[in-house]
Design an enzyme around this catalytic site. Structure first.
Site, PDB file in Angstrom:
ATOM      1  N   HIS A  17       0.830  -1.204   0.000  1.00 56.03           N
ATOM      2  CA  HIS A  17       0.000   0.000   0.000  1.00 56.03           C
ATOM      3  C   HIS A  17       0.865   1.255   0.000  1.00 56.03           C
ATOM      4  O   HIS A  17       0.562   2.244   0.675  1.00 56.03           O
ATOM      5  CB  HIS A  17      -0.976   0.003   1.187  1.00 56.03           C
ATOM      6  N   THR A  18       1.949   1.194  -0.722  1.00 55.94           N
ATOM      7  CA  THR A  18       2.827   2.359  -0.867  1.00 55.94           C
ATOM      8  C   THR A  18       2.891   2.805  -2.319  1.00 55.94           C
ATOM      9  O   THR A  18       3.343   3.905  -2.606  1.00 55.94           O
ATOM     10  CB  THR A  18       4.261   2.010  -0.414  1.00 55.94           C
ATOM     11  N   ASP A  19       2.460   1.941  -3.255  1.00 56.26           N
ATOM     12  CA  ASP A  19       2.662   2.299  -4.677  1.00 56.26           C
ATOM     13  C   ASP A  19       1.784   3.465  -5.104  1.00 56.26           C
ATOM     14  O   ASP A  19       2.215   4.296  -5.894  1.00 56.26           O
ATOM     15  CB  ASP A  19       2.509   1.077  -5.610  1.00 56.26           C
ATOM     16  N   LEU A  99      -1.642 -12.426  -5.613  1.00 60.17           N
ATOM     17  CA  LEU A  99      -0.419 -12.679  -6.388  1.00 60.17           C
ATOM     18  C   LEU A  99      -0.532 -12.068  -7.792  1.00 60.17           C
ATOM     19  O   LEU A  99       0.187 -12.449  -8.706  1.00 60.17           O
ATOM     20  CB  LEU A  99      -0.131 -14.181  -6.483  1.00 60.17           C
ATOM     21  N   SER A 100      -1.467 -11.161  -7.931  1.00 59.16           N
ATOM     22  CA  SER A 100      -1.599 -10.381  -9.172  1.00 59.16           C
ATOM     23  C   SER A 100      -2.035 -11.184 -10.382  1.00 59.16           C
ATOM     24  O   SER A 100      -1.501 -11.006 -11.486  1.00 59.16           O
ATOM     25  CB  SER A 100      -0.287  -9.671  -9.501  1.00 59.16           C
ATOM     26  N   SER A 102      -4.781 -10.750 -11.919  1.00 64.53           N
ATOM     27  CA  SER A 102      -5.414  -9.858 -12.901  1.00 64.53           C
ATOM     28  C   SER A 102      -4.375  -9.026 -13.638  1.00 64.53           C
ATOM     29  O   SER A 102      -4.499  -8.812 -14.852  1.00 64.53           O
ATOM     30  CB  SER A 102      -6.493  -8.989 -12.262  1.00 64.53           C
ATOM     31  N   GLU A 130      -7.400  -2.201 -16.337  1.00 64.86           N
ATOM     32  CA  GLU A 130      -7.975  -2.830 -15.143  1.00 64.86           C
ATOM     33  C   GLU A 130      -8.870  -1.841 -14.405  1.00 64.86           C
ATOM     34  O   GLU A 130      -9.954  -2.188 -13.933  1.00 64.86           O
ATOM     35  CB  GLU A 130      -6.846  -3.339 -14.235  1.00 64.86           C
ATOM     36  N   ASP A 142       1.926  -4.108  -9.502  1.00 67.29           N
ATOM     37  CA  ASP A 142       1.739  -5.474  -9.992  1.00 67.29           C
ATOM     38  C   ASP A 142       2.114  -5.575 -11.469  1.00 67.29           C
ATOM     39  O   ASP A 142       2.805  -6.505 -11.893  1.00 67.29           O
ATOM     40  CB  ASP A 142       0.285  -5.898  -9.810  1.00 67.29           C
TER      41      ASP A 142
END
Ligand code: GLA
Length: 333
Positions: A17-19, A99-100, A102, A130, A142
């Site tokens: 939760h930093t991106d 684990l991404s 999508s 997305e 991701d």
């Protein structure tokens, strides 16, 4: 034209939760992902997936209302697809687990229409698709990890400059991903709410990178102070982790993972009792250096850093020993 396209999932080692707030993260592409085998068509799409044995069909230029077909049709639209695809998707990556899956699907398809794009542009294209398809304002981590992964390395990403630095991952440590058994979908989670809270904080303090713990004491609500404390300390932990990995300080690295977990649990409040229970049990394992929830949270997986011969094959609802792997690739014949 025959097409074979692969995009890996990622496990985020640290920097959660930093991106989306110009922070730091350290994800690595893993040896699980999404593969498409098929051929180009004039304008129609016909795709099957073994993830749930379903299929989608549509004509180029149309956008489906729901399901994964919506995502695929929006991708085709956003990518300005010049041809359709008929083929089969195979995923050895668990869906909806943090684990991404999508992002991997997005990159796997986007690179078919845009094989020449630079990693960053490809990642941004998939991210935009997305967001349009699901309404989730996800960050860029991701997609960047899936598109730009490097064998034997994690990627230190600075989300203020979008600079990416490969960080060598020693073979003296191993990485396990353990599924909690709790599925989650970002669009039905608190992801959007967390993001809104963080943006509210940013409006008040300007930047997490320049802010100190003292600055957040002035924030008007307890929840906001907690969110801010997570982001500020998590950014520091990412840089400390890079340093610990560079010096083979495995105990320190493990502690940083554990601190990240506690921060996600107590300050960012995105863990669940099931995940916390697994985390506590993992920490009692003699060969585990540290562990934490990985991905957005609200369910999904934990990542554990272990001694190379640790055997966690009976742990969690499902589990994988993963290796830092190369990023996405596509071949035409
Ligand atoms: C999801 C998002 C990412 C990132 C993580 C949390 O995976 O897609 O952009 O925000 O959650 O670190």
């Amino acid at each position: 034209v025959q097409i074979q396209s692969f995009a890996p999932g990622r496990v985020n080692i640290i920097g959660e939760h930093t991106d989306y707030c110009q922070g730091f993260a350290l994800p690595m592409a893993i040896d699980l992902g999404v593969t498409l085998r098929g051929k180009s068509t004039d304008a129609h799409f016909e795709l099957t997936t073994d993830a749930d044995a379903s299929h989608v069909r549509f004509q180029r230029g149309t956008v489906l209302e729901s399901g994964w077909g919506r995502y695929v049709s929006v991708l085709a639209q956003e990518c300005g697809a010049r041809f359709g695809i008929s083929g089969a998707l195979h995923a050895d990556l668990p869906v909806g687990s943090g684990l991404s899956s999508s992002a991997a699907l997005g990159i796997c398809l986007a690179q078919i229409w845009h094989p020449q794009l630079e990693t960053l542009e490809l990642a941004e294209l998939a991210q935009r698709s997305e967001t349009v398809a699901t309404g989730v304002q996800c960050g860029l981590m991701d997609q960047l990890a899936s598109a730009g992964g490097q064998e034997g390395h994690a990627l230190l990403i600075d989300f203020s400059s979008l600079a990416v630095r490969p960080i060598s991952i020693s073979e003296d440590i191993a990485w396990w991903v353990l599924h909690s058994g709790q599925q989650r979908q970002l669009e039905h989670s608190g992801y959007g709410q967390r993001r809104a809270e963080v943006e509210q904080v940013l409006g008040m303090i300007g930047s997490f990178r320049d802010a100190s713990i003292a600055d957040i004491a002035r924030l008007p609500a307890l929840a906001l102070r907690r969110r801010a404390r997570h982001v500020i300390t998590e950014n520091q932990r990412v840089l400390a982790m890079v340093d610990a990995l560079a010096h083979n300080h495995w105990t320190t690295a493990g502690q940083l993972l554990n601190e990240s977990h506690q921060s996600l649990r107590d300050d960012f409040e995105v863990s669940t009792p099931t995940i916390d229970e697994l985390w506590t049990e993992l920490n009692a394992h003699p060969k585990v250096y540290g562990a934490r929830l990985t991905g957005a949270g609200f369910g999904g997986c934990l990542v554990a850093m272990t001694e190379p011969d640790a055997d966690l094959s009976n742990w969690g609802a499902d589990r994988w020993r993963v290796h830092p792997s190369r990023g996405a690739w596509v071949e035409f014949s």
